[in-house]
Design an enzyme around this catalytic site. Structure first.
Site, PDB file in Angstrom:
ATOM      1  N   LYS A  33       0.842  -1.207   0.000  1.00  0.00           N
ATOM      2  CA  LYS A  33       0.000   0.000   0.000  1.00  0.00           C
ATOM      3  C   LYS A  33       0.871   1.249   0.000  1.00  0.00           C
ATOM      4  O   LYS A  33       2.082   1.166   0.285  1.00  0.00           O
ATOM      5  CB  LYS A  33      -0.920  -0.024   1.223  1.00  0.00           C
ATOM      6  CG  LYS A  33      -0.186   0.029   2.550  1.00  0.00           C
ATOM      7  CD  LYS A  33      -1.137  -0.249   3.711  1.00  0.00           C
ATOM      8  CE  LYS A  33      -0.380  -0.264   5.025  1.00  0.00           C
ATOM      9  NZ  LYS A  33      -1.169  -0.817   6.129  1.00  0.00           N
ATOM     10  N   ARG A 130     -10.780  -0.206  14.541  1.00  0.00           N
ATOM     11  CA  ARG A 130     -10.602   0.700  13.410  1.00  0.00           C
ATOM     12  C   ARG A 130     -11.562   0.257  12.310  1.00  0.00           C
ATOM     13  O   ARG A 130     -12.546   0.928  12.048  1.00  0.00           O
ATOM     14  CB  ARG A 130      -9.131   0.621  12.956  1.00  0.00           C
ATOM     15  CG  ARG A 130      -8.566   1.916  12.474  1.00  0.00           C
ATOM     16  CD  ARG A 130      -7.059   1.867  12.357  1.00  0.00           C
ATOM     17  NE  ARG A 130      -6.565   0.844  11.435  1.00  0.00           N
ATOM     18  CZ  ARG A 130      -5.288   0.738  11.073  1.00  0.00           C
ATOM     19  NH1 ARG A 130      -4.400   1.577  11.532  1.00  0.00           N
ATOM     20  NH2 ARG A 130      -4.895  -0.203  10.241  1.00  0.00           N
ATOM     21  N   TYR A 252      15.176  19.501  16.244  1.00  0.00           N
ATOM     22  CA  TYR A 252      13.854  19.756  16.811  1.00  0.00           C
ATOM     23  C   TYR A 252      13.628  18.999  18.110  1.00  0.00           C
ATOM     24  O   TYR A 252      13.976  17.827  18.216  1.00  0.00           O
ATOM     25  CB  TYR A 252      12.759  19.340  15.829  1.00  0.00           C
ATOM     26  CG  TYR A 252      12.590  20.257  14.660  1.00  0.00           C
ATOM     27  CD1 TYR A 252      12.353  21.617  14.844  1.00  0.00           C
ATOM     28  CD2 TYR A 252      12.656  19.753  13.368  1.00  0.00           C
ATOM     29  CE1 TYR A 252      12.186  22.459  13.758  1.00  0.00           C
ATOM     30  CE2 TYR A 252      12.491  20.584  12.280  1.00  0.00           C
ATOM     31  CZ  TYR A 252      12.253  21.932  12.477  1.00  0.00           C
ATOM     32  OH  TYR A 252      12.089  22.753  11.412  1.00  0.00           O
TER      33      TYR A 252
HETATM   34  C1  LIG Z   1      -0.410  -1.898   6.730  1.00  0.00           C
HETATM   35  C2  LIG Z   1      -1.004  -3.198   7.095  1.00  0.00           C
HETATM   36  C3  LIG Z   1      -0.193  -4.342   7.231  1.00  0.00           C
HETATM   37  C4  LIG Z   1       1.317  -4.296   7.157  1.00  0.00           C
HETATM   38  O1  LIG Z   1       1.819  -3.752   8.345  1.00  0.00           O
HETATM   39  P1  LIG Z   1       3.402  -3.641   8.647  1.00  0.00           P
HETATM   40  O2  LIG Z   1       3.466  -3.218  10.062  1.00  0.00           O
HETATM   41  O3  LIG Z   1       3.941  -2.623   7.692  1.00  0.00           O
HETATM   42  O4  LIG Z   1       3.978  -4.996   8.410  1.00  0.00           O
HETATM   43  C5  LIG Z   1      -0.824  -5.561   7.467  1.00  0.00           C
HETATM   44  N1  LIG Z   1      -2.180  -5.638   7.596  1.00  0.00           N
HETATM   45  C6  LIG Z   1      -2.981  -4.555   7.505  1.00  0.00           C
HETATM   46  C7  LIG Z   1      -4.449  -4.701   7.667  1.00  0.00           C
HETATM   47  C8  LIG Z   1      -2.422  -3.305   7.256  1.00  0.00           C
HETATM   48  O5  LIG Z   1      -3.219  -2.220   7.168  1.00  0.00           O
END
Ligand SMILES: *Cc1c(COP(=O)(O)O)cnc(C)c1O
Length: 257
Positions: A33, A130, A252
């Site tokens: 993503k 969430r 900072y």
């Molecule tokens: C972003 C995400 C992940 C990956 O998380 P990382 O901590 O980057 O490995 C896995 N599952 C869901 C639902 C996510 O939103």
């Protein structure tokens, strides 16, 4: 100016193989993503396909539609699921939504009326609060066997809130909560762990893991050295080298020491 961000695709592939080896016999997806966390989703997806990855997660329908020709043959999942605008494009492109709400389930079931049940993932909320089905919605869905029968569920999924803290009590709590929720539904393969979740132990591996940051070199462990290969390197010109007193701070918040 030679300011550049160098992305080592071989290290990326090595990280994928490391994760896949660690979770075997579970399947290892890749979360790509947000443009593969800024590294470029297309190139990252192609490299990971070379390394044997055949399962990808993106956040939005737009990302999925842009990416789908680069990963044809692989399973491409959309974490945000569907809405009335995206449902037909996603179905036509054989992109698989993560369904987070009852409304999304109804929309997806309706879109395949008459045809084969459409593949999907069902997201159960075990404590992140969430996205996903809560207990009441899981019960409502479980009672509607006609609706359930119109879904082809690849995985029941949940997401951990505190996997970064290995000793946090929320982790085993979410595992138990997930089990309680899915007991209402027909047996199905499961997916729990992000990068950090993979390092909590095999009971978190389920049938599919979803690492993101660790593939890009981030440390998925709350303590100890980083087991992942370095993927990203920032190159630039050094403008100034300063000598300061060892008791001084830098930058900072006067935080760096
Ligand atoms: C972003 C995400 C992940 C990956 O998380 P990382 O901590 O980057 O490995 C896995 N599952 C869901 C639902 C996510 O939103």
């Amino acid at each position: 100016m030679n300011r550049r961000l160098l992305v080592d695709l071989n290290a990326l592939k090595a990280n994928y193989r490391l994760m896949q080896g660690k979770v075997k016999p579970a399947r290892c997806a890749a979360v790509i993503k947000a443009g593969a966390y800024g590294l470029g989703a297309n190139r990252v997806a192609c490299a990971l396909s070379d390394a044997g990855c055949d399962c990808f997660f993106v956040a939005t329908a737009e990302e999925a539609l842009e990416l789908c020709s680069y990963v044809s043959g692989a399973d491409l999942y959309v974490l945000e699921g569907i809405d009335a605008q995206s449902v037909h494009d996603l179905r036509n492109a054989r992109i698989i939504p993560v369904l987070n709400t009852y409304v999304q389930v109804e929309l997806w079931a309706k879109s395949c009326a008459g045809g084969q049940p459409n593949r999907c993932v069902l997201h159960l909320d075990s404590g992140m609060n969430r996205l996903g089905f809560d207990e009441a919605e899981v019960r409502k869905l479980a009672a509607n066997t006609r609706l359930l029968g119109r879904l082809n569920v690849d995985y029941l999924m949940t997401h951990l809130a505190c996997a970064d803290e290995a000793a946090h009590e929320q982790n085993p709590l979410q595992l138990r909560r997930f089990e309680q929720l899915r007991a209402h539904l027909p047996p199905c393969r499961i997916s729990i762990a992000n990068s950090a979740g993979i390092f909590l132990g095999t009971e978190y591996h389920g049938d599919l893991v979803r690492p993101g940051i660790a593939l890009y070199g981030g440390n998925p462990k709350s303590v100890g050295p980083n087991p992942m290969h370095e993927v990203v390197r920032a190159c630039g010109r050094i403008v100034q080298v300063r000598e300061i007193h060892r008791a001084s701070t830098v930058g900072y918040g006067a935080s760096a020491i």
